[in-house]
Design a protein around this motif. Structure first.
Motif, mmCIF file in Angstrom:
data_model
loop_
_atom_site.group_PDB
_atom_site.id
_atom_site.type_symbol
_atom_site.label_atom_id
_atom_site.label_comp_id
_atom_site.label_asym_id
_atom_site.label_seq_id
_atom_site.Cartn_x
_atom_site.Cartn_y
_atom_site.Cartn_z
ATOM 1 N N MET A 677 0.837 -1.206 0.000
ATOM 2 C CA MET A 677 0.000 0.000 0.000
ATOM 3 C C MET A 677 0.873 1.258 0.000
ATOM 4 O O MET A 677 0.627 2.210 -0.761
ATOM 5 C CB MET A 677 -0.907 -0.014 1.232
ATOM 6 N N ALA A 678 1.922 1.266 0.815
ATOM 7 C CA ALA A 678 2.803 2.433 0.904
ATOM 8 C C ALA A 678 3.507 2.680 -0.417
ATOM 9 O O ALA A 678 3.655 3.829 -0.872
ATOM 10 C CB ALA A 678 3.817 2.236 2.028
ATOM 11 N N ALA A 679 3.954 1.601 -1.063
ATOM 12 C CA ALA A 679 4.628 1.742 -2.360
ATOM 13 C C ALA A 679 3.683 2.337 -3.393
ATOM 14 O O ALA A 679 4.073 3.186 -4.213
ATOM 15 C CB ALA A 679 5.153 0.382 -2.824
ATOM 16 N N TYR A 680 2.426 1.867 -3.388
ATOM 17 C CA TYR A 680 1.447 2.382 -4.359
ATOM 18 C C TYR A 680 1.154 3.864 -4.105
ATOM 19 O O TYR A 680 1.117 4.668 -5.033
ATOM 20 C CB TYR A 680 0.159 1.558 -4.276
ATOM 21 N N LEU A 681 0.974 4.229 -2.843
ATOM 22 C CA LEU A 681 0.637 5.625 -2.518
ATOM 23 C C LEU A 681 1.757 6.568 -2.929
ATOM 24 O O LEU A 681 1.503 7.699 -3.353
ATOM 25 C CB LEU A 681 0.370 5.762 -1.016
ATOM 26 N N ARG A 682 3.026 6.098 -2.804
ATOM 27 C CA ARG A 682 4.157 6.959 -3.141
ATOM 28 C C ARG A 682 4.228 7.276 -4.635
ATOM 29 O O ARG A 682 4.824 8.267 -5.039
ATOM 30 C CB ARG A 682 5.464 6.289 -2.706
ATOM 31 N N ARG A 683 3.607 6.444 -5.453
ATOM 32 C CA ARG A 683 3.727 6.624 -6.909
ATOM 33 C C ARG A 683 2.930 7.824 -7.414
ATOM 34 O O ARG A 683 3.201 8.327 -8.507
ATOM 35 C CB ARG A 683 3.235 5.362 -7.634
ATOM 36 N N PHE A 684 1.943 8.281 -6.660
ATOM 37 C CA PHE A 684 1.022 9.296 -7.202
ATOM 38 C C PHE A 684 1.186 10.633 -6.497
ATOM 39 O O PHE A 684 1.303 10.685 -5.265
ATOM 40 C CB PHE A 684 -0.428 8.816 -7.078
ATOM 41 N N PRO A 685 1.101 11.736 -7.263
ATOM 42 C CA PRO A 685 1.200 13.068 -6.658
ATOM 43 C C PRO A 685 -0.091 13.426 -5.928
ATOM 44 O O PRO A 685 -1.123 12.767 -6.085
ATOM 45 C CB PRO A 685 1.423 13.982 -7.867
ATOM 46 N N GLU A 686 -0.018 14.500 -5.159
ATOM 47 C CA GLU A 686 -1.181 14.924 -4.356
ATOM 48 C C GLU A 686 -2.417 15.185 -5.223
ATOM 49 O O GLU A 686 -3.547 14.869 -4.833
ATOM 50 C CB GLU A 686 -0.825 16.198 -3.585
ATOM 51 N N ALA A 687 -2.209 15.782 -6.378
ATOM 52 C CA ALA A 687 -3.346 16.165 -7.232
ATOM 53 C C ALA A 687 -4.219 14.965 -7.588
ATOM 54 O O ALA A 687 -5.445 15.089 -7.725
ATOM 55 C CB ALA A 687 -2.838 16.833 -8.506
ATOM 56 N N TYR A 688 -3.613 13.796 -7.762
ATOM 57 C CA TYR A 688 -4.373 12.598 -8.114
ATOM 58 C C TYR A 688 -5.383 12.261 -7.026
ATOM 59 O O TYR A 688 -6.549 11.946 -7.312
ATOM 60 C CB TYR A 688 -3.408 11.434 -8.335
ATOM 61 N N TRP A 689 -4.968 12.324 -5.778
ATOM 62 C CA TRP A 689 -5.844 11.940 -4.672
ATOM 63 C C TRP A 689 -6.998 12.925 -4.494
ATOM 64 O O TRP A 689 -8.093 12.538 -4.089
ATOM 65 C CB TRP A 689 -5.037 11.825 -3.379
ATOM 66 N N ILE A 690 -6.754 14.172 -4.819
ATOM 67 C CA ILE A 690 -7.820 15.177 -4.718
ATOM 68 C C ILE A 690 -8.814 15.017 -5.858
ATOM 69 O O ILE A 690 -10.032 15.135 -5.679
ATOM 70 C CB ILE A 690 -7.209 16.602 -4.749
ATOM 71 N N ALA A 691 -8.299 14.713 -7.063
ATOM 72 C CA ALA A 691 -9.127 14.785 -8.275
ATOM 73 C C ALA A 691 -10.130 13.652 -8.404
ATOM 74 O O ALA A 691 -11.247 13.859 -8.881
ATOM 75 C CB ALA A 691 -8.216 14.820 -9.500
ATOM 76 N N GLU A 692 -9.757 12.442 -7.986
ATOM 77 C CA GLU A 692 -10.598 11.287 -8.291
ATOM 78 C C GLU A 692 -11.492 10.897 -7.115
ATOM 79 O O GLU A 692 -11.058 10.938 -5.964
ATOM 80 C CB GLU A 692 -9.718 10.087 -8.669
ATOM 81 N N PRO A 693 -12.722 10.486 -7.402
ATOM 82 C CA PRO A 693 -13.602 9.992 -6.323
ATOM 83 C C PRO A 693 -13.137 8.630 -5.815
ATOM 84 O O PRO A 693 -12.342 7.937 -6.475
ATOM 85 C CB PRO A 693 -14.968 9.893 -7.013
ATOM 86 N N ASP A 694 -13.643 8.234 -4.664
ATOM 87 C CA ASP A 694 -13.168 7.020 -3.995
ATOM 88 C C ASP A 694 -13.319 5.774 -4.863
ATOM 89 O O ASP A 694 -12.429 4.923 -4.906
ATOM 90 C CB ASP A 694 -13.924 6.811 -2.676
#
Length: 915
Positions: A677-694
């Motif tokens: 999970m930590a490896a996957y989260l590190r791959r994406f910038p902050e904007a990705y997490w804000i932009a997409e719904p759950d």
């Protein structure tokens, strides 16, 4: 001379039958085939010359529709007579005819009425006394082949008298055609016998059934054509309020009273002289439009499409006026005539209904459910609200509003004779516009919990609505010349009020769950209903209708009895009635600045609730297919985000907290180990997490994990919640990937309605597209999804030239060519804290998004999200961009270059399609 053609001046200039007969007689040959060929050549020339003369006259006097229609029938009459004489006197002469060797030639249908458009079919009935003899067969065959050789389309029947009676009894279509049967040539005594038998054996005693059949046929035709006389591409012949509705009145009148001309309906009391003048005016105008349509199209064409409307307006010499184009003025007059046809139909059928009242129940009209107790002086006539005497409205003009309020209150229909009186006396309502009681009655009707839509439509049909609210009168029958709005402004408004009432009654909870839930929380119902009434009231005034409409609201609301606070809210809603849809459909809702800017204008939860419901009914009342799950989702997302800000304030949750919450939710949904999970989260910038719904975050994670080390993977699945297909592309990032994918999706037949573009920290692109088919539905067939994936793979792998495939893609809507839309580019550096927002308006066309994305690629910018909104022929594409280093584009020179490149792409001036 047939009296039907008396209004056609200088008939010999159209066709000179005597001179033509002499020419045919001068053809010196005894060879039947040569004689026929030469004769047809002469008659074809006469037909072309006659048509050209009729067209020339119509161009000179473009409003004389009936004259042109009569002239066309006159021309065909003369040619048929000449052909008949040629066949019976020279080709198949009879020296001693028997009693059975008689033939009469009848014009039937519209041709029988003496009315034809330039390319109408020639409808003929051949009648013989008994079984058809060989001589009659030869004559009929000669006439038909000659007419076909002249290029005419012919509808024909050949019957004996007995066959005519039997078939007319069994088929209402045959009966209707023969009803208008007119003698053209041949045995006149046989024609009179045909007429007598038709009257005595077919029509007599079957009047009631014929009327019921015609009304059922009319209702079915209206349903097929859109069931509104205010659809913006009407069918002049078959549509509601069109020529066929006028013909139906004449057919019924002729069937019951045996009249020959529509003017004779006055003598039977079916119309007053003033009403017949309205009938004649509408008939003449609609025939003019139909004749111009045929000539402009060069063929039989009865649908007044957008591309034809401009042409016909020009032919009929309509001119532009301030705030209203010539085509809009022409169409407004068209719809006023259609409205007249509707009013005349109601009055006419009321008389027919009364005539047959003693013989059974009324023709398809609803029965009274309960007897109202308080009628305020009005009376009930067979369950319909009627007047006690003819001067009832004149005694108290407030009753012109009250009759409609009572009809709604008691759920009864208004008697058509009362409607006739209301139409006649509508101008009297001018004197009570400021009367508090009249305004209270109107407001009671407008905000009715029952069915205000139907009664307001009656009020509009009578002309009382537009007189009582003159600002509404200005938009009656006013069309909006675009492919987005399906109805005239008044019809759109009344439909929106009806939708609001249905949502409030809980009838549309499945379609509009959020609106149904929040409506009971709204403090002032009447504010909402009045806002719906006034939201488009200022269209066609040459300025921003939202701003002008707010001024109208400030003036009208106090007259309706609204308080100062209610007036202010209505004016605000009218001023900003487009704000919510513009924000939801053209802006990135994941950018918190979007929500803050929106709530800065809205300011209160009550206004937000009112605005949401107003936005929903406004969109849905535009026409079929304009409302979908995607729009519902976007408006719901905006409402919930704005409601949270208005309730909790601007700093209820910071950016870091929102990202952490989404990542925690994703970890819970996936159930992965902490390291993975930590490896996957590190791959994406902050904007990705804000932009997409759950749900999209979870889908993306499973998809990326499933493809492993692959450098290209594509997934497509129906996203039912948003009424679209979610297409996810995972590929090695490279410049221009977005415009290539956009082009590929178009080649596969898809329309992109939303796009979010992300780049991982290890150089992979993860792009999410929401795609619909050209009809606004998800791609959900296996073949469609496979085609989509193949097209994207080919585009990214450079297999085949994308440019050639884009050029080969057919235009889906050539009617958009009828509209002139000036491309426009707006660059806004204030709409977002992190991005430069670019909004491009252009005429919608194939591969537009591909070309705009290519222009952005050439400008060396990074696209972070794209939002596509279409309004008929108009497309509004919004891009959230940065430069290649992730900063806003700030320098004036770069902004100007960007704007120019996008303008060229929007206007189609790009040198080459993006390949």
């Amino acid at each position: 001379m047939n009296p039907r053609f008396e209004n056609v001046p200088n008939r010999r200039a159209i066709v000179d039958r005597r001179a033509l007969a002499e020419e045919l007689a001068a053809i010196a040959t005894n060879d039947p085939s040569l004689l026929r060929r030469e004769a047809i050549g002469r008659l074809k020339e006469a037909l072309d010359d006659g048509r050209a003369e009729i067209a020339r006259r119509l161009a000179e006097r473009p409003s004389r529709g009936l004259e042109a229609a009569n002239a066309q029938a006159f021309l065909i009459d003369q040619l048929l007579k000449l052909l008949y004489d040629l066949a019976t006197q020279r080709l198949y002469p009879l020296s001693n005819p028997t009693a059975s060797e008689r033939l009469t030639l009848m014009a039937v249908g519209g041709y029988g009425r003496g009315e034809m458009a330039p390319f109408s079919d020639v409808d003929i009935a051949f009648i013989t006394p008994w079984k058809q003899p060989p001589w009659a067969e030869q004559v009929i065959e000669t006439l038909l082949y000659s007419l076909w050789d002249m290029g005419l389309k012919v509808g024909h029947s050949s019957r004996s008298l007995d066959e005519m009676v039997r078939q007319a009894k069994g088929d209402v279509t045959i009966r209707t055609a023969l009803l208008e049967g007119r003698y053209v040539w041949g045995d006149e005594a046989l024609y009179r016998e045909t007429l007598a038998r038709f009257r005595n054996e077919v029509t007599r005693g079957s009047e009631r059934q014929f009327i019921a059949d015609k009304l059922a046929e009319r209702n079915a035709r209206h349903l097929k054509m859109g069931d509104s006389r205010y659809v913006v591409e009407p069918n002049v012949k078959e549509g509601k309020g069109g020529l066929r509705d006028l013909h139906a009145l004449f057919w019924i009148g002729k069937y019951v009273y045996d009249v020959d001309r529509a003017a004779q309906l006055v003598n039977q009391g079916l119309f007053t002289p003033a009403e017949y003048r309205l009938f004649h005016r509408a008939d003449n105008f609609l025939w003019a439009v139909r004749c111009h349509l045929h000539l402009a199209a060069g063929r039989a064409e009865d649908r007044l499409t957008f591309d034809m409307q401009r042409e016909i307006a020009e032919r009929m010499r309509y001119a532009d006026r301030p705030g209203k184009a010539a085509v809009e003025r022409f169409m407004q007059f068209y719809f006023l005539q259609a409205k007249t046809v509707g009013a005349l139909t109601g009055v006419f059928l009321a008389h027919i209904d009364d005539l047959f009242a003693g013989r059974g129940r009324r023709f398809g009209l609803p029965q009274l459910r309960r007897r109202p107790r308080k009628l305020q002086g009005f009376v009930l006539d067979r369950g319909r609200l009627a007047l006690p005497h003819d001067a009832f409205f004149a005694e108290d003009p407030t009753r012109l509003v009250e009759i409609f309020q009572l009809a709604d209150l008691h759920g009864v229909e208004i008697h058509p004779l009362a409607m006739r009186a209301a139409t006649r006396d509508a101008k009297l309502v001018d004197d009570v516009r400021a009367d508090p009681r009249a305004n209270a009655l109107f407001l009671d009707l407008l905000t009715s919990p029952r069915d205000p839509e139907m009664v307001l439509r009656w009020m509009n049909e009578a002309g009382v609505f537009g007189r009582f609210v003159p600002d509404f009168g200005r938009v009656v029958a006013q069309m909006q010349f675009d492919m987005y709005h399906h109805y005239t402004v008044d019809e759109h408004t009344i439909r929106a009020i009806g939708l609001l009432a249905r949502i409030e009654r809980g009838e549309l909870a499945a379609d509009h769950p959020l609106a149904s839930e929040i409506l009971p929380q709204i403090v002032s119902r009447r504010v909402l209903y009045v806002a719906v009434l006034l939201h488009d009231i200022a269209k066609g005034r040459g300025g921003d209708h939202s701003i002008l409409g707010a001024a109208v609201a400030e003036r009208l609301c106090p007259r309706f009895g609204l308080t100062r606070a209610e007036t202010e809210t209505v004016a605000w809603l009218v001023r900003y009635h487009l704000l919510m849809s513009a924000t939801a459909f053209k802006r990135d809702l994941s950018d918190f600045k979007t929500i803050l800017d929106f709530t800065h204008v809205v300011q209160s939860a009550e206004r937000l609730r009112l605005l949401l419901v107003l936005t929903i009914v406004d969109i849905r009342a535009v026409g079929p297919g304009t409302w979908n799950g995607w729009k519902r989702q976007l408006l719901g997302d905006l409402y919930e985000a704005a409601e949270e800000v208005l309730r909790l304030g601007h700093k209820q949750r910071g950016r870091d907290e929102r990202i952490a919450a989404k990542q925690a939710g994703l970890a819970e949904a996936l159930g992965w180990g902490p390291d993975a999970m930590a490896a996957y989260l590190r791959r994406f910038p902050e904007a990705y997490w804000i932009a997409e719904p759950d749900d999209v975050l979870a889908h993306n994670a499973r998809f990326v994990a499933g493809v492993g080390e692959a450098r290209l993977a594509i997934d497509a699945q129906v996203y039912a919640q948003r009424g679209a297909t979610l297409v996810t592309v995972y590929a090695a990032d490279h410049p221009g990937i977005f415009y290539r994918i956009a082009g590929a999706i178009h080649v596969a037949g898809g329309n992109i309605i939303d796009a979010r573009i992300h780049t991982t920290r290890d150089g992979m692109a993860l792009d999410n597209f929401l795609v619909q088919d050209p009809f606004g539905r998800p791609f959900d067939e296996a073949g469609q999804l496979a085609r989509l994936q193949t097209a994207i793979e080919d585009a990214l792998a450079n297999r085949g030239k994308l440019v050639d495939r884009l050029k080969a893609k057919p235009l889906p809507r050539v009617r958009a060519d009828a509209f002139r839309i000036e491309p426009n580019v707006l660059v806004d550096n204030k709409a977002s804290n992190r991005f430069t927002v670019v909004e491009v308006t252009a005429r919608d066309r194939p591969a537009l998004l591909n070309q705009l994305a290519h222009a952005l690629f050439q400008s060396k910018v990074t696209i972070h999200s794209a939002h596509v909104a279409t309004y008929g022929e108009r497309a509004v594409d919004t891009f959230y961009i940065t430069d290649l280093t992730g900063d806003k584009i700030a320098t004036t020179s770069r902004l100007k270059a960007l704007e120019k490149r996008l303008l060229d792409a929007a206007a189609g001036r790009a040198v080459e399609l993006a390949a």
